[in-house]
Scaffold this motif. Structure first.
Motif, PDB file in Angstrom:
ATOM      1  N   VAL A   1      65.508  -8.978  63.358  1.00 40.37           N
ATOM      2  CA  VAL A   1      64.484  -8.072  63.878  1.00 40.37           C
ATOM      3  C   VAL A   1      63.181  -8.283  63.108  1.00 40.37           C
ATOM      4  N   PRO A   2      62.124  -8.764  63.772  1.00 48.30           N
ATOM      5  CA  PRO A   2      60.861  -9.011  63.079  1.00 48.30           C
ATOM      6  C   PRO A   2      60.020  -7.752  62.942  1.00 48.30           C
ATOM      7  N   GLU A   3      59.175  -7.754  61.916  1.00 51.61           N
ATOM      8  CA  GLU A   3      58.260  -6.629  61.705  1.00 51.61           C
ATOM      9  C   GLU A   3      56.872  -7.140  61.336  1.00 51.61           C
ATOM     10  N   ILE A   4      55.896  -6.767  62.137  1.00 49.09           N
ATOM     11  CA  ILE A   4      54.487  -6.874  61.731  1.00 49.09           C
ATOM     12  C   ILE A   4      53.999  -5.445  61.616  1.00 49.09           C
ATOM     13  N   ASP A   5      53.841  -4.991  60.399  1.00 52.14           N
ATOM     14  CA  ASP A   5      53.496  -3.598  60.131  1.00 52.14           C
ATOM     15  C   ASP A   5      52.029  -3.350  60.450  1.00 52.14           C
ATOM     16  N   SER A   6      51.772  -2.258  61.179  1.00 53.38           N
ATOM     17  CA  SER A   6      50.391  -1.847  61.448  1.00 53.38           C
ATOM     18  C   SER A   6      50.400  -0.357  61.790  1.00 53.38           C
ATOM     19  N   PRO A   7      49.319   0.377  61.577  1.00 54.52           N
ATOM     20  CA  PRO A   7      47.979  -0.101  61.227  1.00 54.52           C
ATOM     21  C   PRO A   7      47.741  -0.255  59.731  1.00 54.52           C
ATOM     22  N   GLY A   8      48.754   0.023  58.898  1.00 53.23           N
ATOM     23  CA  GLY A   8      48.631  -0.212  57.469  1.00 53.23           C
ATOM     24  C   GLY A   8      49.346  -1.499  57.086  1.00 53.23           C
ATOM     25  N   HIS A   9      49.341  -1.819  55.786  1.00 49.91           N
ATOM     26  CA  HIS A   9      50.033  -3.011  55.272  1.00 49.91           C
ATOM     27  C   HIS A   9      49.549  -4.303  55.925  1.00 49.91           C
ATOM     28  N   LEU A  10      48.250  -4.390  56.217  1.00 45.47           N
ATOM     29  CA  LEU A  10      47.691  -5.555  56.903  1.00 45.47           C
ATOM     30  C   LEU A  10      46.708  -6.335  56.030  1.00 45.47           C
ATOM     31  N   GLY A  11      46.848  -6.206  54.733  1.00 45.12           N
ATOM     32  CA  GLY A  11      45.889  -6.840  53.832  1.00 45.12           C
ATOM     33  C   GLY A  11      45.744  -8.331  54.017  1.00 45.12           C
ATOM     34  N   ALA A  12      46.863  -9.048  54.206  1.00 45.64           N
ATOM     35  CA  ALA A  12      46.780 -10.501  54.354  1.00 45.64           C
ATOM     36  C   ALA A  12      46.073 -10.886  55.644  1.00 45.64           C
ATOM     37  N   VAL A  13      46.297 -10.131  56.705  1.00 41.75           N
ATOM     38  CA  VAL A  13      45.615 -10.388  57.973  1.00 41.75           C
ATOM     39  C   VAL A  13      44.125 -10.077  57.850  1.00 41.75           C
ATOM     40  N   LEU A  14      43.819  -8.971  57.231  1.00 40.22           N
ATOM     41  CA  LEU A  14      42.427  -8.527  57.138  1.00 40.22           C
ATOM     42  C   LEU A  14      41.592  -9.362  56.174  1.00 40.22           C
ATOM     43  N   ALA A  15      42.255 -10.067  55.258  1.00 38.76           N
ATOM     44  CA  ALA A  15      41.509 -10.946  54.352  1.00 38.76           C
ATOM     45  C   ALA A  15      40.735 -11.988  55.147  1.00 38.76           C
ATOM     46  N   ALA A  16      41.282 -12.378  56.305  1.00 41.28           N
ATOM     47  CA  ALA A  16      40.607 -13.348  57.171  1.00 41.28           C
ATOM     48  C   ALA A  16      39.761 -12.670  58.236  1.00 41.28           C
TER      49      ALA A  16
ATOM     50  N   PRO B   1      37.608  -9.520  57.682  1.00 42.30           N
ATOM     51  CA  PRO B   1      37.049  -8.380  56.950  1.00 42.30           C
ATOM     52  C   PRO B   1      36.279  -7.411  57.844  1.00 42.30           C
ATOM     53  N   GLU B   2      35.793  -7.891  58.980  1.00 46.66           N
ATOM     54  CA  GLU B   2      35.039  -7.018  59.881  1.00 46.66           C
ATOM     55  C   GLU B   2      35.902  -5.924  60.503  1.00 46.66           C
ATOM     56  N   LEU B   3      37.236  -6.073  60.381  1.00 52.71           N
ATOM     57  CA  LEU B   3      38.153  -5.085  60.957  1.00 52.71           C
ATOM     58  C   LEU B   3      38.727  -4.132  59.899  1.00 52.71           C
ATOM     59  N   GLN B   4      38.278  -4.276  58.661  1.00 55.97           N
ATOM     60  CA  GLN B   4      38.779  -3.403  57.597  1.00 55.97           C
ATOM     61  C   GLN B   4      38.263  -1.980  57.775  1.00 55.97           C
TER      62      GLN B   4
ATOM     63  N   ARG C   1      42.383  -0.256  51.316  1.00 59.22           N
ATOM     64  CA  ARG C   1      43.261  -1.415  51.185  1.00 59.22           C
ATOM     65  C   ARG C   1      44.347  -1.463  52.259  1.00 59.22           C
ATOM     66  N   GLY C   2      44.433  -2.589  52.949  1.00 61.57           N
ATOM     67  CA  GLY C   2      45.508  -2.839  53.898  1.00 61.57           C
ATOM     68  C   GLY C   2      45.377  -2.143  55.232  1.00 61.57           C
ATOM     69  N   ALA C   3      44.349  -1.292  55.394  1.00 64.45           N
ATOM     70  CA  ALA C   3      44.225  -0.477  56.608  1.00 64.45           C
ATOM     71  C   ALA C   3      43.251  -1.115  57.591  1.00 64.45           C
ATOM     72  N   ILE C   4      43.671  -1.239  58.833  1.00 71.72           N
ATOM     73  CA  ILE C   4      42.802  -1.767  59.874  1.00 71.72           C
ATOM     74  C   ILE C   4      42.059  -0.616  60.539  1.00 71.72           C
ATOM     75  N   ASN C   5      40.851  -0.883  60.988  1.00 69.63           N
ATOM     76  CA  ASN C   5      40.052   0.151  61.630  1.00 69.63           C
ATOM     77  C   ASN C   5      40.567   0.354  63.055  1.00 69.63           C
ATOM     78  N   ILE C   6      41.334   1.411  63.256  1.00 71.65           N
ATOM     79  CA  ILE C   6      41.957   1.650  64.556  1.00 71.65           C
ATOM     80  C   ILE C   6      40.958   2.152  65.592  1.00 71.65           C
ATOM     81  N   GLY C   7      39.723   2.342  65.181  1.00 68.93           N
ATOM     82  CA  GLY C   7      38.690   2.749  66.120  1.00 68.93           C
ATOM     83  C   GLY C   7      38.025   1.583  66.826  1.00 68.93           C
ATOM     84  N   LEU C   8      38.343   0.346  66.406  1.00 71.97           N
ATOM     85  CA  LEU C   8      37.700  -0.831  66.988  1.00 71.97           C
ATOM     86  C   LEU C   8      38.625  -1.514  67.994  1.00 71.97           C
ATOM     87  N   PRO C   9      38.163  -1.774  69.216  1.00 70.29           N
ATOM     88  CA  PRO C   9      38.977  -2.489  70.208  1.00 70.29           C
ATOM     89  C   PRO C   9      39.443  -3.860  69.711  1.00 70.29           C
ATOM     90  N   ALA C  10      38.631  -4.535  68.906  1.00 71.09           N
ATOM     91  CA  ALA C  10      39.006  -5.857  68.390  1.00 71.09           C
ATOM     92  C   ALA C  10      40.243  -5.786  67.498  1.00 71.09           C
TER      93      ALA C  10
END
Length: 539
Positions: free
Chosen positions: A271-286, A288-291, A301-310
């Motif tokens: 069973v795979p897991e891509i954790d979101s909207p937290g624990h996304l630091g490695a993804v967001l390092a590439a 940063p506009e979505l942090q 840290r690790g949190a994606i901006n859930i207000g952005l459609p992107a």
């Protein structure tokens, strides 16, 4: 984590094995066969009818009654008999029933033949000393009947997984005591989800190490491996849609396919897991506009901006890509520890999210409603490609304008988080729950935040699937909603142990989890005897 720091066929399986002296015991080891979640020929007389049921052996007038095979997990029931049991000999072999009764059982047959060092003879007619495998209608999923009589072992199950587990019992018994005792074993799991959860995002594990754990799990009749491969510290599987997010140390998709092929043969669901909207630091390092940033412009840290459609587009692209790679019917969305919701006043700390929540959901809208809507939307995406969504318990919130989707399966791990709800709150909602109680089942590298490496003894003697939080069980009334449990390895301090040290450290806890999720009630062995058996069976 948490930062804290299972195809039915219609036929019969029979296993016939060479005669041996009176017996009583059992054992484990490595293997390979097919998941729902693994010799020269010789002529012989006609094969027994696949539709034949496993009859109880006729007691001999002399000799002691046999005792149950010694296995981990212990078998549910053993009908004792007088007379010889079975042990592998050069004249014995493994055969599978002809036609539909043996459909898809070649992997199981070849594997047990290899492990017992006896020939695999395919659909050749069974004879004295053989092990015969077959499928038969009826019975619970993953169940089997193993009959040892007249110098033969017969293993019958309603599905390939059940037959496979019967071969694990045979293998373990031979390893523990050199033989399979006379009598009839009728066995089935207490819980449908049993296994290990591996954080390979914070700590990299090699392909070979993961394959070794799969073989170890299979011998213990464990059927689920959770793979947490994305977190703040790393994204550990090759991505074709977003190569920019992948860590230097990672598994290629080709390597993952090899792991998945082995898991399939061993009846283990990965069973795979891509954790979101937290624990996304490695993804967001590439990206940063979505942090996410707080009111002061500081990155969370690790949190994606859930207000952005992107943000939603990025995670949905990843979920779709990896949903195509992993054949599991489940998908783990994570949803835990979104840092915008762990502060005392999310509305004040994240005013832009608060304003968006009010715009979308009215004056009572809050940041938690945006987070719940985020999880519901990601669940809809994975549901559209045939997956059943799972979430961590602290990713579901009560009292909001937006309610969590009703089909979200809860993986309960903690009561430590601020505002964490008791397990009964989820059970009363009618939700299915899987037990990853951090009091007993969390192996956190470096032992931060008062975590202590779990011991097999404590799990074996105190924990049951009903003990979801702390040390107290929930009411038996909810038992059917609790689907099982997994031991969880988390890499908070990845260098605290080598991967070989991790393997040694989780060996007995994993055996204890196998016992407690397969066979209900008090285990038949003392902890000392169980530990000794575990050492004898090896891995």
């Amino acid at each position: 984590m948490r930062n804290a720091g299972a195809a039915t066929a219609v036929a019969l399986v029979a296993v016939t094995v060479a005669a041996c002296g009176n017996s009583s015991s059992n054992g484990s080891g490595n293997g390979s066969s097919r998941s729902a979640t693994t010799p020269p020929p010789a002529a012989s007389p006609a094969t027994p009818s696949p539709a034949r049921s496993a009859a109880s052996p006729t007691p001999s007038p002399t000799g002691p009654l046999s005792t149950a095979p010694r296995t981990i997990p212990s078998v549910r029931t053993h009908e004792a008999a007088r007379g010889p049991g079975w042990k592998p000999t050069a004249s014995g072999g493994v055969v599978i029933a002809r036609g539909a009764a043996g459909a898809g059982l070649a992997d199981e047959g070849k594997l047990i033949a290899q492990e017992l060092k006896i020939p695999y003879r395919g659909t050749a007619a069974a004879r004295a000393g053989d092990v015969e495998l077959a499928l038969a209608k009826g019975g619970a999923a993953e169940s089997y009947t193993l009959t040892t009589t007249n110098g033969r072992v017969r293993i019958v199950g309603p599905d390939q997984a059940g037959v496979f587990y019967g071969t694990r019992t045979l293998k373990q018994s031979v390893r523990a005591d050199g033989e399979m005792p006379a009598g009839v074993v009728r066995d089935k799991p207490d819980r449908p989800q049993r296994g290990l959860n591996l954080d390979m995002a914070r700590k990299y594990y090699t392909e070979g190490w993961i394959e070794d754990r799969l073989r170890e799990m299979a011998d213990l009749k464990l059927n689920q491996l959770g793979l947490h491969f994305s977190d703040d510290q790393g994204f550990r599987i090759q991505s074709r849609t977003h190569p920019e997010i992948v860590s230097r140390q990672h598994l290629s998709q080709a390597q993952v396919r090899k792991i998945l092929a082995l898991a399939d043969r061993l009846h283990i669901d990965v069973v795979p897991e891509i954790d979101s909207p937290g624990h996304l630091g490695a993804v967001l390092a590439a990206h940063p506009e979505l942090q996410l940033r707080n009111a002061n412009g500081v990155v969370t840290r690790g949190a994606i901006n859930i207000g952005l459609p992107a943000s939603a587009r990025l995670i949905d692209e990843l979920d779709r890509e990896f949903a195509a790679l992993f054949p599991s019917h489940y998908w783990h969305l994570g949803a835990d520890e979104y840092q915008a919701l762990v502060v005392s006043d999310p509305q004040a700390s994240y005013p832009k999210l608060a304003a968006l929540a009010r715009q979308k959901y009215g004056s009572k809208g809050r940041v938690q409603d945006l987070a719940t809507a985020w999880t519901n939307a990601r669940a809809a995406v994975v549901r559209s490609v045939g997956k059943r969504p799972k979430v961590w318990n602290d990713g579901l919130f009560a009292g909001g304008v937006v309610a969590p989707a009703k089909d979200l399966q809860v993986e309960y791990w903690t009561g430590r988080e601020a505002g964490a709800r008791q397990p009964v709150a989820y059970l009363k909602e009618g939700r299915q729950v899987v037990n990853l109680n951090d009091e007993y089942l969390y192996y956190v590298l470096g032992q931060p935040n008062n975590f202590v490496y779990p011991t097999g003894q404590r799990i074996y003697e105190q924990w049951t699937p009903l003990v979801l939080r702390g040390t107290k069980p929930v009411s038996e009334t909810y038992s059917k909603q609790i689907l099982g449990g997994r031991l969880a390895v988390w890499g908070d301090f990845p260098n605290a142990q080598t991967q070989d040290e991790v393997a040694r450290g989780i060996a007995m806890p994993l055996r204890a989890v196998a016992q407690k999720t397969w066979t209900p009630g008090k285990p038949p062995l003392s902890w000392t005897a169980f530990k000794t058996l575990g050492t004898r069976l090896g891995g």
